[in-house]
Design a protein around this motif. Sequence first.
Motif, PDB file in Angstrom:
ATOM      1  N   TYR A 194      18.935  40.634  60.423  1.00 20.70           N
ATOM      2  CA  TYR A 194      19.500  38.972  60.190  1.00 20.70           C
ATOM      3  C   TYR A 194      20.676  38.971  59.359  1.00 20.70           C
ATOM      4  N   VAL A 195      20.544  39.687  58.359  1.00 21.17           N
ATOM      5  CA  VAL A 195      21.634  39.664  57.244  1.00 21.17           C
ATOM      6  C   VAL A 195      22.783  39.975  58.006  1.00 21.17           C
ATOM      7  N   ALA A 196      22.803  41.356  58.685  1.00 19.17           N
ATOM      8  CA  ALA A 196      23.832  41.984  59.033  1.00 19.17           C
ATOM      9  C   ALA A 196      24.610  40.795  60.169  1.00 19.17           C
ATOM     10  N   LEU A 197      23.939  40.350  61.042  1.00 19.14           N
ATOM     11  CA  LEU A 197      24.452  39.465  62.125  1.00 19.14           C
ATOM     12  C   LEU A 197      25.033  38.198  61.573  1.00 19.14           C
ATOM     13  N   SER A 198      24.100  37.649  60.400  1.00 17.98           N
ATOM     14  CA  SER A 198      24.826  36.509  59.629  1.00 17.98           C
ATOM     15  C   SER A 198      26.011  36.747  59.230  1.00 17.98           C
ATOM     16  N   LEU A 199      26.230  37.998  58.434  1.00 16.42           N
ATOM     17  CA  LEU A 199      27.708  37.936  57.828  1.00 16.42           C
ATOM     18  C   LEU A 199      28.539  38.503  58.830  1.00 16.42           C
ATOM     19  N   LEU A 200      28.262  38.747  60.043  1.00 19.01           N
ATOM     20  CA  LEU A 200      29.295  39.175  60.888  1.00 19.01           C
ATOM     21  C   LEU A 200      29.662  37.728  61.763  1.00 19.01           C
ATOM     22  N   ILE A 201      28.760  36.895  61.800  1.00 18.07           N
ATOM     23  CA  ILE A 201      29.165  35.570  62.423  1.00 18.07           C
ATOM     24  C   ILE A 201      30.199  34.717  61.268  1.00 18.07           C
ATOM     25  N   GLU A 202      29.572  34.849  60.035  1.00 16.79           N
ATOM     26  CA  GLU A 202      30.191  34.055  59.136  1.00 16.79           C
ATOM     27  C   GLU A 202      31.863  34.540  59.097  1.00 16.79           C
ATOM     28  N   HIS A 203      31.887  35.945  59.030  1.00 20.61           N
ATOM     29  CA  HIS A 203      33.179  36.680  58.830  1.00 20.61           C
ATOM     30  C   HIS A 203      34.187  36.166  60.199  1.00 20.61           C
ATOM     31  N   LYS A 204      33.455  35.965  61.091  1.00 18.93           N
ATOM     32  CA  LYS A 204      34.293  35.630  62.288  1.00 18.93           C
ATOM     33  C   LYS A 204      34.678  34.303  62.625  1.00 18.93           C
ATOM     34  N   ARG A 205      33.657  33.339  62.264  1.00 17.36           N
ATOM     35  CA  ARG A 205      33.808  31.897  62.366  1.00 17.36           C
ATOM     36  C   ARG A 205      34.400  31.352  61.311  1.00 17.36           C
ATOM     37  N   ASN A 206      34.207  31.583  60.036  1.00 15.67           N
ATOM     38  CA  ASN A 206      34.933  31.171  58.828  1.00 15.67           C
ATOM     39  C   ASN A 206      35.981  31.907  58.096  1.00 15.67           C
TER      40      ASN A 206
END
Length: 348
Positions: A276-288
């Motif tokens: 969960y943490v790994a994907l959340s960080l990747l998503i935030e990195h790419k989106r924001n």
Amino acid sequence: MRPHRYVAAFAVAALLAGCGTAEPSANAPLKMAFVYATSTQNPFQEMAFGAKAAASNAGNVDLALSAPSQVDGPQEVQLFQSAIRNSKDGVALETLTPDLFVRPLNQATDLGVPVVAVDTAPPAGTKVDLYIGNSNTELGRMLGEEFVKQVPEGTTGEVVLGNAIPGLTLLQQRLDGMKSVIEAKRPGLRISGPFDSGSEPTSNFNKWNDIVKAHPDAIGYLGVGAQDAVSLALIQKNTGRKFLAGSCDPDIAALQAVKDGYVFALASPEHWLKGYVALSLLIEHKRNGKELPKGWWNTGSLVVNAANIDQIIARQKDEDTRKAAFKAETDKQLADPSKYLKSIGDAN
């Protein structure tokens, strides 16, 4: 100016206006992947569930989950190479054969694909600088502490250790942590092993069966893999013999073994949190556009025993119960990364 020149000038202006000036969309569609060691064992399934939950919560994320049907490093390398071609917004990688991934991870860097290492630290020689994983030394200590609670001071006898994947650093760290507690607190016990207990279910049961037969008088048998508790419980059922058994990971059959009294405790690396943490960080990195943290993010561990077994069985019922049970913890960790980060060199 002739009319066609106005058309050309308008087209150029429109093109320039659309070139990279807009802010990233908070809901931009993303193509991401989680590549992991095997689809058939609980630890890796848990991580995949966590990654899937993060993608679902974020919305508009096309998440590709891929893994061999058994531990197969070369096949996993192929899956990873496919992922970095087809899921260029970010890839989380969990592997039990990290040494095979130096070149593939560098290929990902060259392609500009963000990569986060999950569960196993990235191998030397790569530029991956974020690792999401628990402390395996501490996990072993936790299991050791649960074991010594079952054994009165002054007890003598043999304790047998099993290692599901000899040579894998994270499992050796668990064994080292466990041994340090037993040696310090129950010095009268003689520790044997670790013996190879095999990681796949059938192999694990057969090897533990042989180990128990070879050490019939041991007071306890302790493993550090996901199948160990399942096999040790089944051996007790089959033979009618009762002994102390403990291991790691919340496999559903292992949880039932705790509930039934065949296993005194499990030390859970809380793999769901890692995914969960790994994907959340990747998503935030790419989106924001938020920079990925650097270092070792310790997501923590949990002891599962008679005191909390009903709660954990309820938590592990399905994907929705996992999401609900972990929500407070994921919110807390993602709100303040600095509390969970250390140097990758400190990972243990």
